[in-house]
Design an enzyme around this catalytic site. Structure first.
Site, PDB file in Angstrom:
ATOM      1  N   HIS A  95      53.171  -2.992  -7.247  1.00 33.59           N
ATOM      2  CA  HIS A  95      53.191  -2.224  -5.999  1.00 33.59           C
ATOM      3  C   HIS A  95      51.851  -2.255  -5.270  1.00 33.59           C
ATOM      4  CE1 HIS A  95      54.840   0.587  -3.167  1.00 33.59           C
ATOM      5  NE2 HIS A  95      53.823   1.403  -3.320  1.00 33.59           N
ATOM      6  N   CYS A  96      50.882  -3.015  -5.755  1.00 31.80           N
ATOM      7  CA  CYS A  96      49.560  -2.969  -5.120  1.00 31.80           C
ATOM      8  C   CYS A  96      49.157  -4.285  -4.454  1.00 31.80           C
ATOM      9  CB  CYS A  96      48.502  -2.567  -6.152  1.00 31.80           C
ATOM     10  SG  CYS A  96      48.614  -0.841  -6.665  1.00 31.80           S
ATOM     11  N   ILE A  97      48.860  -5.300  -5.255  1.00 30.22           N
ATOM     12  CA  ILE A  97      48.238  -6.503  -4.714  1.00 30.22           C
ATOM     13  C   ILE A  97      49.099  -7.198  -3.651  1.00 30.22           C
ATOM     14  CG2 ILE A  97      47.186  -8.717  -5.267  1.00 30.22           C
ATOM     15  CD1 ILE A  97      46.522  -7.648  -7.990  1.00 30.22           C
TER      16      ILE A  97
END
Length: 446
Positions: free
Chosen positions: A283-285
Protein backbone atom coordinates in the site's frame (compact mmCIF):
# COMPACT_ATOMS: atom_id res chain seq x y z
CA UNK A 1 16.82 18.01 16.38
CA UNK A 2 13.69 20.07 16.94
CA UNK A 3 12.13 23.27 15.70
CA UNK A 4 10.05 23.86 18.85
CA UNK A 5 12.45 24.00 21.82
CA UNK A 6 11.19 27.35 23.15
CA UNK A 7 7.48 26.48 23.10
CA UNK A 8 5.56 27.51 26.22
CA UNK A 9 2.84 25.00 27.00
CA UNK A 10 -0.62 26.02 28.16
CA UNK A 11 -2.37 24.31 31.07
CA UNK A 12 -4.40 21.91 28.88
CA UNK A 13 -1.30 20.77 27.03
CA UNK A 14 0.64 20.32 30.27
CA UNK A 15 -2.13 18.19 31.72
CA UNK A 16 -2.32 16.00 28.62
CA UNK A 17 1.45 15.55 28.42
CA UNK A 18 1.49 14.56 32.09
CA UNK A 19 -1.23 11.96 31.43
CA UNK A 20 0.74 10.60 28.49
CA UNK A 21 4.05 10.47 30.33
CA UNK A 22 2.51 8.74 33.35
CA UNK A 23 0.50 6.32 31.14
CA UNK A 24 -2.76 7.51 32.73
CA UNK A 25 -4.18 8.53 29.36
CA UNK A 26 -6.61 6.38 27.40
CA UNK A 27 -5.58 6.28 23.77
CA UNK A 28 -7.56 5.38 20.68
CA UNK A 29 -6.57 3.98 17.31
CA UNK A 30 -8.96 4.39 14.39
CA UNK A 31 -8.48 1.66 11.80
CA UNK A 32 -7.31 -1.79 12.91
CA UNK A 33 -5.50 -2.93 9.79
CA UNK A 34 -1.84 -3.52 8.96
CA UNK A 35 -0.84 -0.21 10.60
CA UNK A 36 -3.47 0.36 13.27
CA UNK A 37 -3.51 -2.98 15.04
CA UNK A 38 0.29 -3.17 15.57
CA UNK A 39 0.20 0.42 16.85
CA UNK A 40 -2.68 -0.33 19.22
CA UNK A 41 -0.82 -3.37 20.55
CA UNK A 42 2.39 -1.40 21.13
CA UNK A 43 0.49 1.34 22.97
CA UNK A 44 -1.20 -1.22 25.20
CA UNK A 45 2.11 -3.00 25.83
CA UNK A 46 3.57 0.36 26.85
CA UNK A 47 0.99 0.57 29.64
CA UNK A 48 -1.83 2.58 28.10
CA UNK A 49 -5.48 1.58 28.09
CA UNK A 50 -6.30 1.38 24.38
CA UNK A 51 -9.57 1.48 22.46
CA UNK A 52 -9.42 0.42 18.83
CA UNK A 53 -12.08 1.67 16.41
CA UNK A 54 -13.02 -0.01 13.15
CA UNK A 55 -16.11 -0.03 10.95
CA UNK A 56 -15.57 -3.72 10.12
CA UNK A 57 -17.43 -5.73 12.72
CA UNK A 58 -15.38 -8.84 11.94
CA UNK A 59 -12.13 -7.11 12.93
CA UNK A 60 -13.74 -5.77 16.10
CA UNK A 61 -14.96 -9.25 17.00
CA UNK A 62 -11.59 -10.88 16.36
CA UNK A 63 -9.70 -8.33 18.44
CA UNK A 64 -12.12 -8.64 21.35
CA UNK A 65 -11.73 -12.42 21.20
CA UNK A 66 -7.94 -12.06 21.20
CA UNK A 67 -7.61 -13.52 17.70
CA UNK A 68 -4.83 -11.97 15.63
CA UNK A 69 -5.09 -11.40 11.87
CA UNK A 70 -1.97 -9.27 11.21
CA UNK A 71 1.41 -10.90 10.59
CA UNK A 72 3.45 -8.34 12.54
CA UNK A 73 1.38 -8.84 15.71
CA UNK A 74 2.24 -11.65 18.11
CA UNK A 75 -0.85 -13.70 18.93
CA UNK A 76 0.14 -14.14 22.56
CA UNK A 77 0.62 -10.37 22.98
CA UNK A 78 -2.82 -9.56 21.60
CA UNK A 79 -4.49 -12.26 23.64
CA UNK A 80 -2.83 -11.14 26.86
CA UNK A 81 -3.67 -7.46 26.33
CA UNK A 82 -7.31 -8.16 25.53
CA UNK A 83 -7.86 -10.48 28.46
CA UNK A 84 -6.12 -8.07 30.86
CA UNK A 85 -8.48 -5.35 29.58
CA UNK A 86 -5.66 -3.13 28.30
CA UNK A 87 -7.03 -3.32 24.75
CA UNK A 88 -10.54 -3.52 23.37
CA UNK A 89 -12.15 -2.80 20.01
CA UNK A 90 -15.42 -1.19 19.02
CA UNK A 91 -17.33 0.17 16.04
CA UNK A 92 -19.06 2.72 18.29
CA UNK A 93 -17.45 6.16 17.92
CA UNK A 94 -19.17 7.52 21.01
CA UNK A 95 -16.26 5.97 22.91
CA UNK A 96 -14.09 8.78 21.49
CA UNK A 97 -15.36 10.70 24.53
CA UNK A 98 -13.25 8.38 26.68
CA UNK A 99 -9.92 8.85 24.89
CA UNK A 100 -7.26 11.48 25.49
CA UNK A 101 -5.35 10.83 22.28
CA UNK A 102 -6.33 9.17 19.02
CA UNK A 103 -4.31 8.05 16.02
CA UNK A 104 -6.02 7.73 12.63
CA UNK A 105 -4.70 4.77 10.61
CA UNK A 106 -7.30 4.30 7.88
CA UNK A 107 -6.72 3.51 4.17
CA UNK A 108 -5.90 6.30 1.73
CA UNK A 109 -6.29 4.54 -1.64
CA UNK A 110 -6.10 5.97 -5.15
CA UNK A 111 -9.11 6.08 -7.44
CA UNK A 112 -9.04 4.81 -11.03
CA UNK A 113 -7.49 8.12 -12.12
CA UNK A 114 -4.62 7.76 -9.59
CA UNK A 115 -6.05 10.55 -7.47
CA UNK A 116 -6.25 10.35 -3.65
CA UNK A 117 -9.48 9.00 -2.21
CA UNK A 118 -9.77 10.71 1.18
CA UNK A 119 -13.22 9.44 2.12
CA UNK A 120 -11.93 7.10 4.85
CA UNK A 121 -9.92 9.89 6.46
CA UNK A 122 -12.72 12.42 6.13
CA UNK A 123 -15.30 10.02 7.55
CA UNK A 124 -13.09 9.13 10.51
CA UNK A 125 -12.35 12.76 11.35
CA UNK A 126 -16.03 13.71 11.12
CA UNK A 127 -16.92 10.87 13.49
CA UNK A 128 -14.18 11.93 15.92
CA UNK A 129 -15.27 15.58 15.81
CA UNK A 130 -18.75 14.66 17.06
CA UNK A 131 -17.52 13.15 20.31
CA UNK A 132 -14.07 14.54 21.15
CA UNK A 133 -13.64 16.74 24.19
CA UNK A 134 -11.20 19.49 25.21
CA UNK A 135 -7.76 18.11 25.97
CA UNK A 136 -7.71 15.59 23.10
CA UNK A 137 -4.79 14.87 20.76
CA UNK A 138 -5.64 13.79 17.18
CA UNK A 139 -2.82 12.44 15.00
CA UNK A 140 -3.17 11.31 11.39
CA UNK A 141 -0.81 8.46 10.46
CA UNK A 142 -2.23 7.48 7.08
CA UNK A 143 -0.01 8.32 4.12
CA UNK A 144 -1.36 11.31 2.25
CA UNK A 145 -0.49 14.42 0.25
CA UNK A 146 1.15 17.51 1.83
CA UNK A 147 -1.52 19.80 3.22
CA UNK A 148 -4.05 17.16 4.27
CA UNK A 149 -3.78 17.78 8.02
CA UNK A 150 -4.19 21.55 7.79
CA UNK A 151 -6.49 21.75 4.74
CA UNK A 152 -8.83 18.83 5.43
CA UNK A 153 -8.61 17.67 9.04
CA UNK A 154 -8.16 20.96 10.89
CA UNK A 155 -11.30 22.68 9.43
CA UNK A 156 -13.49 19.68 10.28
CA UNK A 157 -12.29 19.51 13.88
CA UNK A 158 -12.55 23.29 14.32
CA UNK A 159 -16.29 23.11 13.63
CA UNK A 160 -16.61 21.77 17.18
CA UNK A 161 -15.71 25.23 18.49
CA UNK A 162 -12.58 23.89 20.19
CA UNK A 163 -9.41 25.86 19.44
CA UNK A 164 -6.46 24.02 17.87
CA UNK A 165 -3.33 24.43 19.96
CA UNK A 166 -5.31 25.44 23.03
CA UNK A 167 -8.20 23.00 23.51
CA UNK A 168 -7.31 20.25 21.06
CA UNK A 169 -4.02 19.26 19.46
CA UNK A 170 -3.61 18.11 15.87
CA UNK A 171 -0.52 16.56 14.28
CA UNK A 172 0.69 14.32 11.50
CA UNK A 173 3.08 11.42 12.06
CA UNK A 174 3.53 9.01 9.14
CA UNK A 175 3.47 5.29 9.73
CA UNK A 176 6.68 3.55 8.73
CA UNK A 177 5.77 -0.11 9.07
CA UNK A 178 7.69 -2.49 6.83
CA UNK A 179 5.75 -5.78 6.97
CA UNK A 180 7.98 -8.77 7.56
CA UNK A 181 11.04 -6.73 8.56
CA UNK A 182 12.85 -8.71 11.28
CA UNK A 183 14.97 -5.78 12.47
CA UNK A 184 12.62 -2.79 12.50
CA UNK A 185 9.02 -2.71 13.66
CA UNK A 186 6.51 -0.27 15.14
CA UNK A 187 8.36 -0.24 18.47
CA UNK A 188 11.89 0.66 17.36
CA UNK A 189 11.43 2.58 14.10
CA UNK A 190 12.09 6.34 14.49
CA UNK A 191 9.04 8.59 14.31
CA UNK A 192 8.59 11.95 12.57
CA UNK A 193 6.01 14.32 14.11
CA UNK A 194 4.71 17.65 12.85
CA UNK A 195 1.93 19.55 14.63
CA UNK A 196 -0.37 22.32 13.43
CA UNK A 197 1.19 24.45 16.18
CA UNK A 198 4.37 24.07 18.19
CA UNK A 199 2.32 22.97 21.21
CA UNK A 200 0.58 20.34 19.06
CA UNK A 201 3.98 18.98 18.05
CA UNK A 202 5.12 18.76 21.68
CA UNK A 203 1.98 16.93 22.79
CA UNK A 204 2.14 14.43 19.91
CA UNK A 205 5.85 13.83 20.47
CA UNK A 206 5.15 13.12 24.15
CA UNK A 207 2.69 10.39 23.20
CA UNK A 208 5.13 8.60 20.89
CA UNK A 209 8.02 8.93 23.33
CA UNK A 210 5.86 7.21 25.93
CA UNK A 211 5.28 4.28 23.57
CA UNK A 212 8.27 3.80 21.28
CA UNK A 213 11.94 2.97 21.68
CA UNK A 214 12.87 4.71 18.44
CA UNK A 215 13.79 8.39 18.25
CA UNK A 216 10.99 10.95 17.83
CA UNK A 217 12.01 13.66 15.36
CA UNK A 218 9.99 16.87 15.58
CA UNK A 219 9.49 18.97 12.43
CA UNK A 220 8.03 22.42 11.95
CA UNK A 221 4.68 21.52 10.38
CA UNK A 222 2.40 18.68 9.33
CA UNK A 223 3.23 19.43 5.69
CA UNK A 224 6.91 18.66 6.30
CA UNK A 225 6.00 15.32 7.90
CA UNK A 226 3.56 14.54 5.10
CA UNK A 227 6.15 15.36 2.44
CA UNK A 228 8.97 13.40 4.08
CA UNK A 229 6.87 10.21 3.98
CA UNK A 230 6.28 10.70 0.28
CA UNK A 231 9.99 11.35 -0.23
CA UNK A 232 10.86 8.08 1.53
CA UNK A 233 8.68 5.96 -0.72
CA UNK A 234 9.25 7.99 -3.89
CA UNK A 235 12.99 7.50 -3.35
CA UNK A 236 12.45 3.74 -3.25
CA UNK A 237 10.01 3.82 -6.18
CA UNK A 238 12.45 5.66 -8.43
CA UNK A 239 15.46 3.54 -7.51
CA UNK A 240 13.51 0.31 -7.98
CA UNK A 241 12.36 1.71 -11.31
CA UNK A 242 16.01 2.20 -12.27
CA UNK A 243 16.83 -1.37 -11.21
CA UNK A 244 13.89 -2.66 -13.26
CA UNK A 245 14.94 -0.71 -16.33
CA UNK A 246 18.47 -2.04 -15.93
CA UNK A 247 17.01 -5.57 -15.74
CA UNK A 248 15.19 -5.09 -19.05
CA UNK A 249 18.29 -3.67 -20.74
CA UNK A 250 20.62 -6.29 -19.27
CA UNK A 251 18.30 -9.04 -20.50
CA UNK A 252 18.50 -7.66 -24.03
CA UNK A 253 22.31 -7.51 -23.75
CA UNK A 254 22.73 -10.96 -22.21
CA UNK A 255 24.08 -9.58 -18.93
CA UNK A 256 23.05 -10.76 -15.45
CA UNK A 257 21.61 -7.64 -13.75
CA UNK A 258 22.00 -9.13 -10.25
CA UNK A 259 25.69 -9.69 -10.81
CA UNK A 260 25.96 -6.10 -12.02
CA UNK A 261 24.21 -4.77 -8.89
CA UNK A 262 26.34 -6.94 -6.59
CA UNK A 263 29.46 -5.57 -8.26
CA UNK A 264 28.27 -1.97 -7.93
CA UNK A 265 27.42 -2.58 -4.25
CA UNK A 266 31.12 -3.17 -3.49
CA UNK A 267 31.61 0.61 -3.70
CA UNK A 268 31.60 1.84 -0.08
CA UNK A 269 30.05 5.23 -0.90
CA UNK A 270 27.71 6.84 -3.44
CA UNK A 271 25.73 3.68 -4.23
CA UNK A 272 22.79 1.96 -2.54
CA UNK A 273 21.67 -1.40 -3.90
CA UNK A 274 18.09 -1.73 -5.16
CA UNK A 275 16.91 -4.85 -6.95
CA UNK A 276 14.51 -5.57 -9.81
CA UNK A 277 11.44 -7.73 -9.54
CA UNK A 278 8.06 -8.50 -11.10
CA UNK A 279 6.70 -5.09 -10.11
CA UNK A 280 5.78 -3.18 -6.97
CA UNK A 281 3.19 -4.13 -4.38
CA UNK A 282 1.82 -3.14 -1.01
CA UNK A 283 0.00 0.00 0.00
CA UNK A 284 2.99 2.36 0.01
CA UNK A 285 5.65 2.31 -2.70
CA UNK A 286 3.39 1.84 -5.76
CA UNK A 287 0.79 4.31 -4.46
CA UNK A 288 2.43 7.09 -2.43
CA UNK A 289 4.31 8.83 -5.29
CA UNK A 290 1.00 9.43 -7.05
CA UNK A 291 -0.17 11.57 -4.11
CA UNK A 292 2.77 13.84 -4.82
CA UNK A 293 2.13 13.82 -8.57
CA UNK A 294 -1.50 14.76 -7.96
CA UNK A 295 -0.65 17.56 -5.53
CA UNK A 296 2.05 18.94 -7.83
CA UNK A 297 -0.58 19.77 -10.45
CA UNK A 298 -2.00 22.34 -8.04
CA UNK A 299 1.31 24.18 -8.43
CA UNK A 300 1.44 23.71 -12.20
CA UNK A 301 4.36 21.29 -11.91
CA UNK A 302 4.74 18.00 -13.77
CA UNK A 303 6.67 15.34 -11.82
CA UNK A 304 8.34 13.73 -14.83
CA UNK A 305 10.88 11.54 -13.03
CA UNK A 306 8.32 10.16 -10.57
CA UNK A 307 5.81 9.33 -13.28
CA UNK A 308 8.42 7.70 -15.51
CA UNK A 309 9.56 5.46 -12.66
CA UNK A 310 5.94 4.54 -12.00
CA UNK A 311 5.42 3.63 -15.64
CA UNK A 312 8.51 1.40 -15.64
CA UNK A 313 7.45 -0.38 -12.46
CA UNK A 314 3.87 -0.78 -13.69
CA UNK A 315 5.19 -2.38 -16.90
CA UNK A 316 7.13 -5.16 -15.13
CA UNK A 317 4.23 -7.68 -15.11
CA UNK A 318 4.19 -7.38 -18.91
CA UNK A 319 7.94 -8.01 -18.99
CA UNK A 320 7.45 -11.11 -16.83
CA UNK A 321 4.81 -12.40 -19.28
CA UNK A 322 7.19 -11.70 -22.16
CA UNK A 323 9.89 -13.74 -20.44
CA UNK A 324 7.39 -16.55 -19.78
CA UNK A 325 6.51 -16.66 -23.49
CA UNK A 326 10.18 -16.67 -24.50
CA UNK A 327 11.04 -19.50 -22.10
CA UNK A 328 8.07 -21.62 -23.15
CA UNK A 329 8.96 -20.99 -26.77
CA UNK A 330 12.45 -22.34 -26.12
CA UNK A 331 10.75 -25.48 -24.78
CA UNK A 332 8.73 -25.57 -28.05
CA UNK A 333 5.52 -24.76 -26.19
CA UNK A 334 2.93 -22.02 -26.56
CA UNK A 335 1.63 -19.96 -23.67
CA UNK A 336 -1.89 -21.06 -24.59
CA UNK A 337 -2.50 -24.36 -22.85
CA UNK A 338 0.78 -24.49 -20.93
CA UNK A 339 0.70 -25.29 -17.23
CA UNK A 340 2.29 -22.47 -15.20
CA UNK A 341 2.90 -22.80 -11.47
CA UNK A 342 3.35 -19.38 -9.84
CA UNK A 343 5.13 -19.39 -6.50
CA UNK A 344 3.92 -16.56 -4.27
CA UNK A 345 1.08 -14.06 -4.52
CA UNK A 346 2.05 -11.83 -1.54
CA UNK A 347 3.81 -8.67 -2.67
CA UNK A 348 7.00 -9.48 -0.70
CA UNK A 349 8.60 -12.46 0.99
CA UNK A 350 7.39 -14.02 4.23
CA UNK A 351 4.19 -11.96 4.62
CA UNK A 352 0.51 -12.60 3.88
CA UNK A 353 -0.31 -9.20 2.36
CA UNK A 354 -1.17 -9.28 -1.35
CA UNK A 355 -2.50 -5.73 -1.65
CA UNK A 356 -1.41 -4.21 -4.98
CA UNK A 357 0.73 -7.31 -5.55
CA UNK A 358 2.33 -7.36 -9.02
CA UNK A 359 1.51 -11.07 -9.14
CA UNK A 360 -2.17 -10.22 -9.64
CA UNK A 361 -1.70 -8.52 -13.05
CA UNK A 362 0.68 -11.32 -14.02
CA UNK A 363 -2.09 -13.85 -13.32
CA UNK A 364 -4.60 -11.73 -15.24
CA UNK A 365 -2.29 -11.78 -18.25
CA UNK A 366 -1.67 -15.51 -17.96
CA UNK A 367 -5.43 -15.98 -18.09
CA UNK A 368 -5.71 -13.65 -21.09
CA UNK A 369 -3.13 -15.66 -23.04
CA UNK A 370 -4.69 -19.02 -22.23
CA UNK A 371 -2.23 -20.43 -19.71
CA UNK A 372 -3.43 -23.03 -17.21
CA UNK A 373 -2.03 -21.59 -13.96
CA UNK A 374 -2.02 -22.32 -10.25
CA UNK A 375 -0.53 -20.39 -7.35
CA UNK A 376 1.26 -21.72 -4.29
CA UNK A 377 1.81 -19.43 -1.32
CA UNK A 378 2.43 -20.70 2.24
CA UNK A 379 1.17 -17.40 3.71
CA UNK A 380 -1.98 -16.91 1.60
CA UNK A 381 -4.72 -19.56 1.54
CA UNK A 382 -6.92 -17.64 -0.88
CA UNK A 383 -6.92 -14.32 -2.68
CA UNK A 384 -9.25 -12.21 -4.79
CA UNK A 385 -8.56 -11.85 -8.52
CA UNK A 386 -10.91 -9.91 -10.79
CA UNK A 387 -13.70 -10.24 -8.24
CA UNK A 388 -13.32 -13.99 -7.73
CA UNK A 389 -11.72 -15.83 -4.82
CA UNK A 390 -8.88 -18.16 -5.82
CA UNK A 391 -7.47 -20.87 -3.56
CA UNK A 392 -3.73 -21.49 -3.48
CA UNK A 393 -2.23 -24.99 -3.68
CA UNK A 394 0.45 -26.79 -1.72
CA UNK A 395 3.89 -26.86 -3.30
CA UNK A 396 4.54 -30.53 -3.99
CA UNK A 397 6.83 -32.56 -6.21
CA UNK A 398 3.79 -33.57 -8.26
CA UNK A 399 2.76 -29.94 -8.86
CA UNK A 400 6.32 -29.09 -9.93
CA UNK A 401 6.50 -32.07 -12.30
CA UNK A 402 3.17 -31.15 -13.90
CA UNK A 403 4.15 -27.55 -14.63
CA UNK A 404 5.64 -26.56 -17.96
CA UNK A 405 7.01 -23.46 -16.26
CA UNK A 406 7.54 -22.50 -12.62
CA UNK A 407 7.58 -18.75 -11.93
CA UNK A 408 9.15 -17.66 -8.64
CA UNK A 409 7.21 -14.44 -8.11
CA UNK A 410 7.67 -14.11 -4.33
CA UNK A 411 10.71 -15.72 -2.74
CA UNK A 412 9.18 -16.95 0.52
CA UNK A 413 11.64 -18.63 2.87
CA UNK A 414 9.32 -21.63 3.25
CA UNK A 415 9.66 -22.73 -0.37
CA UNK A 416 11.83 -25.82 -0.91
CA UNK A 417 14.26 -24.35 -3.42
CA UNK A 418 16.25 -27.55 -3.75
CA UNK A 419 13.07 -29.43 -4.68
CA UNK A 420 12.16 -26.70 -7.15
CA UNK A 421 15.62 -26.84 -8.73
CA UNK A 422 15.70 -30.61 -9.05
CA UNK A 423 12.12 -31.07 -10.28
CA UNK A 424 10.94 -28.13 -12.43
CA UNK A 425 11.10 -28.41 -16.22
CA UNK A 426 11.80 -24.68 -16.49
CA UNK A 427 12.11 -21.89 -13.93
CA UNK A 428 11.67 -18.14 -14.29
CA UNK A 429 13.10 -16.60 -11.13
CA UNK A 430 12.01 -12.95 -10.77
CA UNK A 431 13.76 -12.57 -7.39
CA UNK A 432 17.24 -14.11 -7.87
CA UNK A 433 16.28 -16.68 -5.23
CA UNK A 434 19.50 -18.65 -5.68
CA UNK A 435 21.82 -15.62 -5.28
CA UNK A 436 23.52 -16.13 -8.65
CA UNK A 437 24.57 -19.63 -7.53
CA UNK A 438 22.28 -21.72 -9.74
CA UNK A 439 23.50 -22.58 -13.21
CA UNK A 440 21.18 -24.80 -15.22
CA UNK A 441 19.90 -24.66 -18.78
CA UNK A 442 16.25 -24.59 -17.64
CA UNK A 443 16.82 -21.76 -15.13
CA UNK A 444 16.10 -18.18 -16.21
CA UNK A 445 16.04 -14.82 -14.51
CA UNK A 446 14.42 -11.53 -15.54
Amino acid sequence: MTKTKSIILNHTAEQLINKLETKKATVGVVGLGYVGLPLAVEKAKAGFTVIGFDVQEEKVRMVNEGNNYIGDVVQEDLESLVFSEKLKATADYTFIRDVDAVAICVPTPLDIYKQPNMEYVKGSVEAISKYMTAGTLIVLESTTYPGTTEELIKPILEKSGLIVGEDIFIAYSPERIDPGNKDFNTKNTPKVVGGVTGICTKVAAAMYRAVLDGDVHEVSSPAVAEMEKLLENTFRNINIGLANEMAILCNKMGIDVWEVIDAAATKPYGFMAFYPGPGLGGHCIPIDPWYLTWKAREYNYHTKLIETAGEINDSMPDFVIQRCSEILNEQKKAMNGSKVLVLGVAYKKDIDDYRESPVLPILERLTKYGADWEVSDPHVEEFKLEGEMVETVMLTEEKLEEADLVVIATNHSEFDYELIKSTAKAILDTRNSYDNAYEKSVYYKL
